[in-house]
Write a protein that holds these residues in place. Structure first.
Motif, PDB file in Angstrom:
ATOM      1  N   SER A   1       1.100  -0.702  -0.057  1.00 44.30           N
ATOM      2  CA  SER A   1      -0.099  -0.187  -0.464  1.00 44.30           C
ATOM      3  C   SER A   1       0.534   1.371  -0.233  1.00 44.30           C
ATOM      4  O   SER A   1       2.355   1.181   0.095  1.00 44.30           O
ATOM      5  CB  SER A   1      -0.707  -0.116   1.556  1.00 44.30           C
ATOM      6  N   LYS A   2       0.253   2.648   0.200  1.00 45.97           N
ATOM      7  CA  LYS A   2       1.022   3.515  -0.010  1.00 45.97           C
ATOM      8  C   LYS A   2       1.707   3.756   1.362  1.00 45.97           C
ATOM      9  O   LYS A   2       2.706   4.737   1.233  1.00 45.97           O
ATOM     10  CB  LYS A   2       0.145   4.817  -0.537  1.00 45.97           C
TER      11      LYS A   2
ATOM     12  N   GLU B   1       3.213   1.939   3.467  1.00 43.28           N
ATOM     13  CA  GLU B   1       3.494   1.090   3.216  1.00 43.28           C
ATOM     14  C   GLU B   1       4.689   1.265   2.324  1.00 43.28           C
ATOM     15  O   GLU B   1       6.036   1.517   2.784  1.00 43.28           O
ATOM     16  CB  GLU B   1       3.740  -1.034   2.934  1.00 43.28           C
TER      17      GLU B   1
END
Length: 350
Positions: A40-41, A43
């Motif tokens: 995800s963004k 992460e």
């Protein structure tokens, strides 16, 4: 029986061959690769921050390592600099040896002051050659005629400033004893109005303050002979030294006079505030600090009038003041009586 055994062994071999062929013929099963999970963004941002922090840590470690290396180099350079001079490339021992050598040369060198400007090397050689072998002669304190010329060129080309009246020189002898003999030329008149000053150039040569006086408030363009004539009435003058500016050759307003004995110093002190070339000169013993004359401070209070002894001896009366101080009258505690006026007098007054 043997035939049966052979048949069995043949059957076993066939079965084993069939099994081996089945194993070889089966294609190998490929292991399934695990699918990459899509980050995800948030992460991704965390991963980027972590990588940036790791890089920053690595850079700091490199900088610390470089600074430590520089410090080590600086310490080693300082140690080598203490031992070896970077400019000259000479060690401390070599410098000390050079100083000792210079001092020995100075002991063989004679300083000659108050020479006329037109003095030449040949004239000095003829004056000092009778005392021993001369190695070199060099002139100093020259004032060039132009600012662009150096003192060396001015001496070679004889282009000296027209206002310059004198020069100094150094005469180097081969032997130290010859330089000591050359001191006999001190005070000789090499030209009209030029009595030379001859002294050893060594720094260890001590000056006798007991036979010297300090001169102040001198004229800037004064000559040594003018001072010599002024103080010749006090006694034998050994040497006159006027401190001058190296660039211009003008005096700085002070100097020294060395006499033959201490009796002349007492007479020279009496010439304090005497006129020399229109200026009142200061004459002090060498080593004495000159103090400016201080004005007497004005009295803040007027002096009190002294009280006469007769007033002191008199007993205090009941008057309002005694001497200088006023004593207040004591108030009586008794009530005052009213004066009674007779009737006859009261009628007359009416």
């Amino acid at each position: 029986k043997e035939n049966k055994k052979r048949k069995r062994t043949e059957e076993v071999e066939k079965v084993s061959e069939d099994q081996c062929s089945s194993v070889i013929q089966e294609p190998p099963v490929k292991a399934k690769k695990p699918r990459k999970k899509e980050l995800s963004k948030a992460e991704k941002k965390l991963a980027n921050r972590e990588s940036a922090l790791e890089r920053a840590d690595e850079e700091e470690e490199q900088k610390l390592f470089q600074s430590k290396a520089k410090q080590k180099k600086g310490a080693s350079h300082a140690i080598t600099k203490s031992v070896v001079n970077s400019d000259t490339g000479t060690t401390i021992k070599q410098q000390q040896k050079k100083k000792v050598a210079d001092e020995t040369v100075n002991r063989r060198t004679v300083f000659v002051g108050n020479l006329p400007v037109n003095c030449t090397v040949q004239a000095l050689k003829s004056l000092f050659k009778g005392y021993g072998q001369i190695k070199s002669i060099r002139f100093r304190s020259l004032v060039p005629a132009e600012d662009t010329l150096s003192k060396k060129l001015a001496a070679i080309k004889h282009k000296v400033h027209p206002n310059a009246k004198f020069v100094n020189a150094y005469v180097v002898f081969k032997e130290e004893c010859d330089a000591i003999k050359a001191l006999n030329e001190n005070g000789t008149e090499i030209a009209s109005g030029f009595h030379i000053r001859v002294d050893i150039a060594s720094k260890t040569n001590s000056h006798d303050n007991k036979r010297s006086v300090f001169l102040g408030n001198l004229s800037y363009d004064i000559g040594d002979d003018a001072v010599r004539e002024h103080f010749s009435v006090c006694g034998g003058v050994v040497a006159v030294r006027i401190v001058r500016d190296r660039k211009t050759g003008l005096g700085k307003g002070f100097g020294y006079v060395l006499f033959e004995n201490t009796d002349a110093v007492h007479l020279a002190l009496k010439l304090n505030d005497s006129l020399l070339m229109g200026r009142k000169i200061r004459v002090k013993r060498c080593g004495e600090k000159w103090k400016a004359p201080q004005k007497s401070p004005g009295r803040s209070r007027a002096p009190k009038d002294s009280v006469d002894a007769t007033l002191k001896n008199k007993r205090r009366s009941n008057d309002s003041f005694v001497g200088e101080k006023a004593n207040p009258l004591k108030k009586s505690t008794k009530p005052k009586r009213l004066k009674t006026v007779p009737r006859n007098k009261a009628g007359k007054n009416e």
